[in-house]
Design a protein around this motif. Structure first.
Motif, PDB file in Angstrom:
ATOM      1  N   ILE A  37       0.995  -1.217   0.081  1.00  0.00           N
ATOM      2  CA  ILE A  37       0.067  -0.274  -0.078  1.00  0.00           C
ATOM      3  C   ILE A  37       0.992   1.348   0.049  1.00  0.00           C
ATOM      4  O   ILE A  37       1.931   1.325   0.579  1.00  0.00           O
ATOM      5  CB  ILE A  37      -0.854   0.141   1.219  1.00  0.00           C
ATOM      6  N   GLY A  38       0.502   2.533  -0.648  1.00  0.00           N
ATOM      7  CA  GLY A  38       1.436   3.495  -0.945  1.00  0.00           C
ATOM      8  C   GLY A  38       2.265   3.634   0.130  1.00  0.00           C
ATOM      9  O   GLY A  38       2.091   3.482   1.469  1.00  0.00           O
ATOM     10  N   GLY A  39       3.332   4.625   0.029  1.00  0.00           N
ATOM     11  CA  GLY A  39       4.211   5.033   0.752  1.00  0.00           C
ATOM     12  C   GLY A  39       5.370   3.967   0.907  1.00  0.00           C
ATOM     13  O   GLY A  39       6.339   4.066   1.764  1.00  0.00           O
ATOM     14  N   ARG A  40       5.371   2.821   0.218  1.00  0.00           N
ATOM     15  CA  ARG A  40       6.343   1.654   0.551  1.00  0.00           C
ATOM     16  C   ARG A  40       7.750   2.073   0.250  1.00  0.00           C
ATOM     17  O   ARG A  40       8.861   1.481   0.720  1.00  0.00           O
ATOM     18  CB  ARG A  40       5.849   0.316  -0.175  1.00  0.00           C
ATOM     19  N   ASP A  41       7.953   2.896  -0.817  1.00  0.00           N
ATOM     20  CA  ASP A  41       9.060   3.492  -1.183  1.00  0.00           C
ATOM     21  C   ASP A  41      10.007   4.094   0.002  1.00  0.00           C
ATOM     22  O   ASP A  41      11.238   3.940  -0.083  1.00  0.00           O
ATOM     23  CB  ASP A  41       9.086   4.439  -2.368  1.00  0.00           C
ATOM     24  N   GLU A  42       9.328   4.279   1.108  1.00  0.00           N
ATOM     25  CA  GLU A  42       9.955   5.165   2.217  1.00  0.00           C
ATOM     26  C   GLU A  42      10.642   3.919   2.951  1.00  0.00           C
ATOM     27  O   GLU A  42      11.321   4.373   3.995  1.00  0.00           O
ATOM     28  CB  GLU A  42       9.173   5.917   3.136  1.00  0.00           C
ATOM     29  N   ALA A  43      10.413   2.817   2.920  1.00  0.00           N
ATOM     30  CA  ALA A  43      10.811   1.867   3.763  1.00  0.00           C
ATOM     31  C   ALA A  43      12.133   1.534   3.479  1.00  0.00           C
ATOM     32  O   ALA A  43      12.726   1.836   2.416  1.00  0.00           O
ATOM     33  CB  ALA A  43      10.070   0.479   3.641  1.00  0.00           C
ATOM     34  N   LEU A  44      12.978   1.200   4.459  1.00  0.00           N
ATOM     35  CA  LEU A  44      14.459   0.976   4.108  1.00  0.00           C
ATOM     36  C   LEU A  44      14.824  -0.225   3.205  1.00  0.00           C
ATOM     37  O   LEU A  44      14.367  -1.340   3.943  1.00  0.00           O
ATOM     38  CB  LEU A  44      15.308   0.758   5.614  1.00  0.00           C
ATOM     39  N   PRO A  45      15.747  -0.177   2.452  1.00  0.00           N
ATOM     40  CA  PRO A  45      15.958  -1.275   1.705  1.00  0.00           C
ATOM     41  C   PRO A  45      17.024  -2.382   2.260  1.00  0.00           C
ATOM     42  O   PRO A  45      17.957  -1.809   2.627  1.00  0.00           O
ATOM     43  CB  PRO A  45      16.608  -0.633   0.151  1.00  0.00           C
TER      44      PRO A  45
END
Length: 412
Positions: free
Chosen positions: A17-25
């Motif tokens: 769900i949206g915003g997942r790009d902010e999670a730490l890779p």
């Protein structure tokens, strides 16, 4: 550490769900060696993803699969956009060595070995995920925890109800009690050794306490009328319940071993669903006309209203530190799970589920995730959403009324 076999269950369905790009890779490289049916690295990656704070790299996209520190090409991982890389080795009956590296600094930030019986690979994987979460975020993880929930099958005279527990990811299901009469509202003791729940086995509602590891069941509330919604106190010495023995359902407190009930609320209307936290007792009340969530001190007294957004707010669940609150919020005929993180600036309610009839939220001990039940056709499914709303996952087990245990003590 308790050993637990890996059940053969379907792979969990995960929605991003949206915003997942902010999670730490993070790259969780497949560990060398084997651990039976359980893929240790895959379990770790799934745990970290579920929290909403990490985004694990798909194995097929990894530029290499190092086994030892000397094998790591940090430049390749930097080019792949990874902040961290976790590698490991499985050997012996079950010995798992693991190392976490900061890619930009090219340094090892965590490294340990864990051992256990051969059928406890998932336990070790959850513990490693907790270690990684703590090292990177500074907060304890909540992966090596358990869920209690109610399962049901059949209808009418053929209906069966079960009180069950499972790992927090829905695996290793174990049934503690079964009945042809309804069971509901499980709640863990703080030390994880007991579960309080409601049983209609006698024909009327009763609150019972059962030992998780077998043996010993105590009825602590069997008053005339409603006996419902048990919740242990922070120290486990008392149990909050909703009773109607003196009129409308109110919140009472009883010793964990039973005895007399002390009344804590006395307003007109229905008071139910107590949820205990370090900052008091949250509960649902319709004293204002519609169900909303209120909070009072652990010993009762005046209560203040907590929820104002939405026509209906019920079934509060709170993290142990009182910072994350989840409710079942109803607006326009739809019921979804809303979460507020009071640590966030300008904290507000954030809807984290997407069903039309989602209910019974329970918050992970560290506040990072919320489990809840969702109506799907004629049955109930268990879901987990990250509290930040980035991830929603359907667990590989059916059920309703989930309750999250406290953190389990890690093995040496």
């Amino acid at each position: 550490m308790a050993a637990a076999s890996a059940n053969a269950q379907q792979n969990p369905q995960v929605d991003l769900i949206g915003g997942r790009d902010e999670a730490l890779p993070i790259a969780v490289v497949p560990f060398s060696g084997g651990a039976g049916e359980a893929d240790v690295a895959a379990v770790i990656a799934a745990d970290l993803n579920r929290s909403g704070h990490f985004k694990s790299m798909p194995v097929v996209n990894m530029p290499q699969k190092p086994v030892n520190a000397s094998d790591i090409d940090f430049k390749a991982w930097q080019n792949a956009g990874q902040d961290f890389i976790l590698i490991g080795r499985v050997s012996g009956g079950l010995r798992v060595e693991y190392e976490l590296f900061d890619v930009s600094k090219q340094t090892r930030v965590l490294g340990f070995a864990k051992t256990s019986s051969a059928n406890a690979a998932r336990d070790i994987a959850h513990q490693i995920a907790d270690d990684v979460y703590l090292k990177v975020t500074g907060k304890p993880g909540s992966f090596w925890t358990r869920l209690a929930f109610i399962q049901s099958s059949g209808t009418g005279a053929n209906a069966r109800y079960s009180l069950a527990i499972a790992d927090a990811d829905g695996y290793n299901v174990r049934v503690l009690d079964s009945s042809n009469k309804p069971l509901m509202s499980p709640a863990w003791s703080p030390d994880g050794s007991k579960i309080a729940y409601v049983s209609f086995a006698s024909g009327n509602s009763e609150v019972k306490v059962r030992n998780v590891d077998g043996g010993g069941e105590t009825t602590i509330a069997a008053f005339k009328g409603v006996n419902a919604a048990p919740e242990f106190s922070m120290d486990g010495s008392r149990i909050y319940v909703s009773l109607s023995k003196d009129g409308d359902p109110d919140i009472y407190v009883i010793g964990a071993g039973g005895g007399g009930a002390t009344r804590l609320t006395q307003q007109l209307g229905i008071d139910t669903s107590p949820a205990v936290s370090s900052d008091g007792v949250y509960f649902t009340s319709d004293r204002g006309g519609r169900p909303q969530v209120y909070r009072m001190s652990a010993n009762g007294g005046s209560a203040s209203r907590v929820t104002f957004q939405g026509e209906y707010n019920a079934d509060p669940a709170v993290s142990s530190d009182g910072q994350v609150i989840a409710v079942s919020q109803g607006t326009g005929g739809a019921y979804r799970i809303a979460v507020m993180d009071k640590e966030k600036p300008g904290a507000q309610w954030n809807v984290v589920s997407s069903g039309s009839l989602d209910s019974s939220p329970t918050v992970a001990p560290n506040g990072s995730m919320v489990a809840y039940s969702s109506r799907e056709g004629a049955g109930d499914a268990l879901h987990v959403s990250a509290s930040n709303g980035r991830v929603k996952e359907r667990l590989p087990v059916s059920g309703r009324d989930p309750a999250w245990s406290n953190l389990r003590k890690n093995s040496p």
